[in-house]
Structures are given as C-alpha cells and as structure tokens.
Design a protein around this motif. Structure first.
Motif, PDB file in Angstrom:
ATOM      1  N   ASP A 194       0.837  -1.211   0.000  1.00  0.00           N
ATOM      2  CA  ASP A 194       0.000   0.000   0.000  1.00  0.00           C
ATOM      3  C   ASP A 194       0.864   1.249   0.000  1.00  0.00           C
ATOM      4  N   GLU A 195       1.953   1.228   0.761  1.00  0.00           N
ATOM      5  CA  GLU A 195       2.836   2.391   0.828  1.00  0.00           C
ATOM      6  C   GLU A 195       3.474   2.666  -0.532  1.00  0.00           C
ATOM      7  N   VAL A 196       3.903   1.599  -1.216  1.00  0.00           N
ATOM      8  CA  VAL A 196       4.503   1.768  -2.538  1.00  0.00           C
ATOM      9  C   VAL A 196       3.480   2.343  -3.515  1.00  0.00           C
ATOM     10  N   LEU A 197       2.253   1.819  -3.473  1.00  0.00           N
ATOM     11  CA  LEU A 197       1.214   2.295  -4.391  1.00  0.00           C
ATOM     12  C   LEU A 197       0.835   3.746  -4.099  1.00  0.00           C
ATOM     13  N   ARG A 198       0.782   4.112  -2.828  1.00  0.00           N
ATOM     14  CA  ARG A 198       0.444   5.504  -2.490  1.00  0.00           C
ATOM     15  C   ARG A 198       1.525   6.461  -2.984  1.00  0.00           C
ATOM     16  N   ARG A 199       2.776   6.031  -2.910  1.00  0.00           N
ATOM     17  CA  ARG A 199       3.841   6.880  -3.454  1.00  0.00           C
ATOM     18  C   ARG A 199       3.663   7.048  -4.964  1.00  0.00           C
ATOM     19  N   GLY A 200       3.257   5.973  -5.634  1.00  0.00           N
ATOM     20  CA  GLY A 200       3.023   6.067  -7.072  1.00  0.00           C
ATOM     21  C   GLY A 200       1.879   7.002  -7.414  1.00  0.00           C
ATOM     22  N   ILE A 201       0.818   6.979  -6.587  1.00  0.00           N
ATOM     23  CA  ILE A 201      -0.315   7.885  -6.820  1.00  0.00           C
ATOM     24  C   ILE A 201       0.110   9.330  -6.570  1.00  0.00           C
ATOM     25  N   ALA A 202       0.851   9.550  -5.483  1.00  0.00           N
ATOM     26  CA  ALA A 202       1.300  10.905  -5.151  1.00  0.00           C
ATOM     27  C   ALA A 202       2.224  11.470  -6.228  1.00  0.00           C
ATOM     28  N   ALA A 203       3.002  10.611  -6.871  1.00  0.00           N
ATOM     29  CA  ALA A 203       3.926  11.057  -7.917  1.00  0.00           C
ATOM     30  C   ALA A 203       3.242  11.186  -9.274  1.00  0.00           C
ATOM     31  N   GLY A 204       1.954  10.840  -9.336  1.00  0.00           N
ATOM     32  CA  GLY A 204       1.233  10.942 -10.595  1.00  0.00           C
ATOM     33  C   GLY A 204       1.478   9.788 -11.544  1.00  0.00           C
ATOM     34  N   ILE A 206       0.278   6.698 -11.034  1.00  0.00           N
ATOM     35  CA  ILE A 206      -0.906   5.839 -10.985  1.00  0.00           C
ATOM     36  C   ILE A 206      -2.124   6.735 -10.852  1.00  0.00           C
ATOM     37  N   ARG A 207      -3.181   6.387 -11.555  1.00  0.00           N
ATOM     38  CA  ARG A 207      -4.420   7.164 -11.485  1.00  0.00           C
ATOM     39  C   ARG A 207      -4.945   7.175 -10.054  1.00  0.00           C
ATOM     40  N   ASP A 208      -5.537   8.292  -9.674  1.00  0.00           N
ATOM     41  CA  ASP A 208      -6.060   8.423  -8.318  1.00  0.00           C
ATOM     42  C   ASP A 208      -7.565   8.185  -8.233  1.00  0.00           C
ATOM     43  N   ASP A 209      -8.189   7.751  -9.342  1.00  0.00           N
ATOM     44  CA  ASP A 209      -9.632   7.532  -9.333  1.00  0.00           C
ATOM     45  C   ASP A 209      -9.990   6.051  -9.217  1.00  0.00           C
ATOM     46  N   LEU A 210      -9.017   5.194  -8.901  1.00  0.00           N
ATOM     47  CA  LEU A 210      -9.270   3.764  -8.795  1.00  0.00           C
ATOM     48  C   LEU A 210      -9.491   3.366  -7.350  1.00  0.00           C
ATOM     49  N   ASP A 211     -10.322   2.348  -7.136  1.00  0.00           N
ATOM     50  CA  ASP A 211     -10.496   1.796  -5.793  1.00  0.00           C
ATOM     51  C   ASP A 211      -9.150   1.267  -5.303  1.00  0.00           C
ATOM     52  N   PHE A 212      -8.721   1.740  -4.134  1.00  0.00           N
ATOM     53  CA  PHE A 212      -7.359   1.438  -3.695  1.00  0.00           C
ATOM     54  C   PHE A 212      -7.163  -0.052  -3.422  1.00  0.00           C
ATOM     55  N   ASP A 213      -8.140  -0.703  -2.803  1.00  0.00           N
ATOM     56  CA  ASP A 213      -8.012  -2.141  -2.542  1.00  0.00           C
ATOM     57  C   ASP A 213      -7.958  -2.926  -3.848  1.00  0.00           C
ATOM     58  N   LEU A 214      -8.769  -2.518  -4.818  1.00  0.00           N
ATOM     59  CA  LEU A 214      -8.750  -3.179  -6.122  1.00  0.00           C
ATOM     60  C   LEU A 214      -7.390  -3.009  -6.781  1.00  0.00           C
ATOM     61  N   LEU A 215      -6.793  -1.843  -6.619  1.00  0.00           N
ATOM     62  CA  LEU A 215      -5.494  -1.573  -7.227  1.00  0.00           C
ATOM     63  C   LEU A 215      -4.456  -2.592  -6.756  1.00  0.00           C
ATOM     64  N   GLY A 216      -4.389  -2.854  -5.461  1.00  0.00           N
ATOM     65  CA  GLY A 216      -3.448  -3.847  -4.950  1.00  0.00           C
ATOM     66  C   GLY A 216      -3.764  -5.241  -5.449  1.00  0.00           C
ATOM     67  N   ASP A 217      -5.069  -5.560  -5.529  1.00  0.00           N
ATOM     68  CA  ASP A 217      -5.462  -6.905  -5.980  1.00  0.00           C
ATOM     69  C   ASP A 217      -5.094  -7.134  -7.442  1.00  0.00           C
ATOM     70  N   LEU A 218      -5.065  -6.079  -8.232  1.00  0.00           N
ATOM     71  CA  LEU A 218      -4.712  -6.232  -9.642  1.00  0.00           C
ATOM     72  C   LEU A 218      -3.280  -6.750  -9.801  1.00  0.00           C
ATOM     73  N   PHE A 219      -2.396  -6.351  -8.902  1.00  0.00           N
ATOM     74  CA  PHE A 219      -1.006  -6.821  -8.966  1.00  0.00           C
ATOM     75  C   PHE A 219      -0.863  -8.227  -8.370  1.00  0.00           C
ATOM     76  N   VAL A 220      -1.533  -8.459  -7.248  1.00  0.00           N
ATOM     77  CA  VAL A 220      -1.360  -9.735  -6.537  1.00  0.00           C
ATOM     78  C   VAL A 220      -2.156 -10.866  -7.188  1.00  0.00           C
ATOM     79  N   GLY A 221      -3.304 -10.534  -7.771  1.00  0.00           N
ATOM     80  CA  GLY A 221      -4.206 -11.557  -8.319  1.00  0.00           C
ATOM     81  C   GLY A 221      -3.543 -12.542  -9.271  1.00  0.00           C
ATOM     82  N   PRO A 222      -2.795 -12.073 -10.282  1.00  0.00           N
ATOM     83  CA  PRO A 222      -2.185 -13.025 -11.218  1.00  0.00           C
ATOM     84  C   PRO A 222      -1.237 -14.016 -10.535  1.00  0.00           C
ATOM     85  N   ILE A 223      -0.542 -13.575  -9.498  1.00  0.00           N
ATOM     86  CA  ILE A 223       0.392 -14.474  -8.813  1.00  0.00           C
ATOM     87  C   ILE A 223      -0.377 -15.545  -8.049  1.00  0.00           C
TER      88      ILE A 223
END
Length: 259
Positions: A194-204, A206-223
């Motif tokens: 979550d901390e890594v993703l928030r840094r990405g959102i703050a730096a522009g 990653i889009r900031d209009d996505l559900d944050f929990d869904l955003l993490g699941d998009l990366f972890v889901g395929p694994i």
C-alpha cells in the motif's frame, strides 16, 4: 518474530509456583527453596560484592536483572513444535506442556517468550517463510517487481511444503489463530505494498480515481492464480516484470509516457 524483552518470571496466575517447581525438577534445574525466596511484593536483596578490594568505577555499566535470553532454547521450542506437527499431531492436541516436554524445557521458559500456544504457532509458521529482501527504492516499477517476486516465493514455499499445507488447512478452523497469523505475517506485507502504491499515486504515476483495494489486488491476483489455481504454469525470471508492466499500463494516467 520473537519478543524483544529480556526473560522475566511469568505472571503468577499463568504459571503457579507448583508448576515452576515441577518444571525445574523435570529439567534437572535447581528451584529456589521457598524459604529463601523473597515475599511477594518485595524486592530481591542485592548480592554481596565478590571482593571488597575491587575498586569502584563510575562508568561501569549497571548489572542487568534477570537471566539472559537463550536463543538456543527458543530455537529448541520452535523445532520441537515443528517436529510434533511433522509427526501428525493435530493443532488441537498441541499443548504447551507437550511442546515443553519435547523441547526439554519448562513451561515457564515458553511462557516467558510467548503469551500462549497461538502466538507460538504464529512464530513457528513465520519461521518457515523465506525472508523478504529489501525494496530497491529506485522507482515504482522496481519496487513492485521485487514485491511480486516476494509474493511468488512465499506462495511457492507454502504450496511445495506438505507441512505448511497441513498447518494452514488446520489454522483456518481456529479463528483467533488465523487472525493472529494474518495480523503478524500477512498484513505488514500488504501495508508495505500500500505504501509503494500511495507513493506512485502521489507522484502521478498511478491514477487516483481507482479503488485502492482493487489496485493492490490487480497486482497480486495473477500471482495467486498461478500459484494456487494454475501451478503448472512455469514462473520465469521475467514473470514479475511482465505482471507489473501489464498492470501499470492499465492504471497509469492516460498521458503518462510509455516505458
């Protein structure tokens, strides 16, 4: 994840004097006679100095109270618990007394390190987890690639270990144990992502209009899919990079330049 405090005597309501004496006799340790123990609520007298001729120093470190922690005893307790599980002893039959007897220690030795069986089992399972390397911190993409590789490594270890498969299957029948494992082992890693993703959102990045929990699941889901549902799929050295690049391509702002 062991405790960071020095050994102390367990609480009186947790380990009665009778049990402490029993443990000491069973392990060959000499228990302090009742007549020589200080009364409850009093402080122990300071021992007399070994020599009256020893010169006093003003910068000497103060003596530490209590006994030094024994990493060997701690390891013996964890190994004893693992050996009992490997022998097929179900979690419901694992008692502190049985673990202590197998490890060759007293119950008080276990209670000085863990508050109970659940906390001990969480540490036992965590001891089998591969250690996560630190994040490089060079870029959002690099950090995410390392995180994906770490997740895959842990998932592969759990899938390939018959011991872990058995433990996790049983743990889910004990809500308190499962919750403790999630809090100690799973949640810190999720918070790291979550901390890594928030840094990405703050730096522009990653889009900031996505559900944050869904955003993490998009990366972890395929694994999780490839580890649990499709274990026949070969994981290559570039698999983590392919997952990160594919997901980032979909979650970056529309005008973000291509890598």
């Amino acid at each position: 994840m062991t405790d960071a405090y020095a050994d102390r005597e367990p609480d009186a309501d947790r380990e009665p004097d009778a049990e402490r004496k029993s443990d000491a006799g069973r392990n060959g340790a000499s228990a302090t006679p009742a007549a020589t123990r200080p009364a409850e609520g009093t402080t122990r007298p300071h021992p007399a100095p070994a020599s009256t001729t020893t010169p006093a120093t003003t910068d000497a470190a103060p003596a530490r109270r209590g006994r030094p922690r024994s990493e060997a005893a701690e390891r013996a307790i964890i190994e004893a618990t693992l050996s009992l599980i490997e022998e097929g002893v179900p979690l419901s039959d694992l008692s502190i007394e049985r673990i202590a007897r197998t490890a060759g220690v007293g119950k008080a030795t276990i209670y000085r390190r863990w508050e109970g069986k659940e906390a001990l089992l969480v540490d036992v399972v965590s001891s089998l987890d591969p250690e996560d390397p630190p994040l490089p911190g060079t870029s959002l993409r690099d950090d995410l690639v390392v995180l994906m590789e770490n997740i895959h490594r842990r998932g592969l270890a759990k899938r390939s270990s018959a011991l872990l498969v058995s433990v996790f299957a049983q743990m889910q029948s004990y809500p308190r144990l499962w919750e403790m494992h999630h809090r100690v082992s799973v949640l810190p890693r999720r918070l790291q992502m979550d901390e890594v993703l928030r840094r990405g959102i703050a730096a522009g990045e990653i889009r900031d209009d996505l559900d944050f929990d869904l955003l993490g699941d998009l990366f972890v889901g395929p694994i999780l899919v490839r580890t649990v549902l499709r274990p026949e799929v070969v994981w290559s050295e570039s698999s983590a990079e392919q997952i990160v690049d594919a997901v980032l391509a979909g979650v970056r702002p529309p005008r973000w330049p291509s890598p």
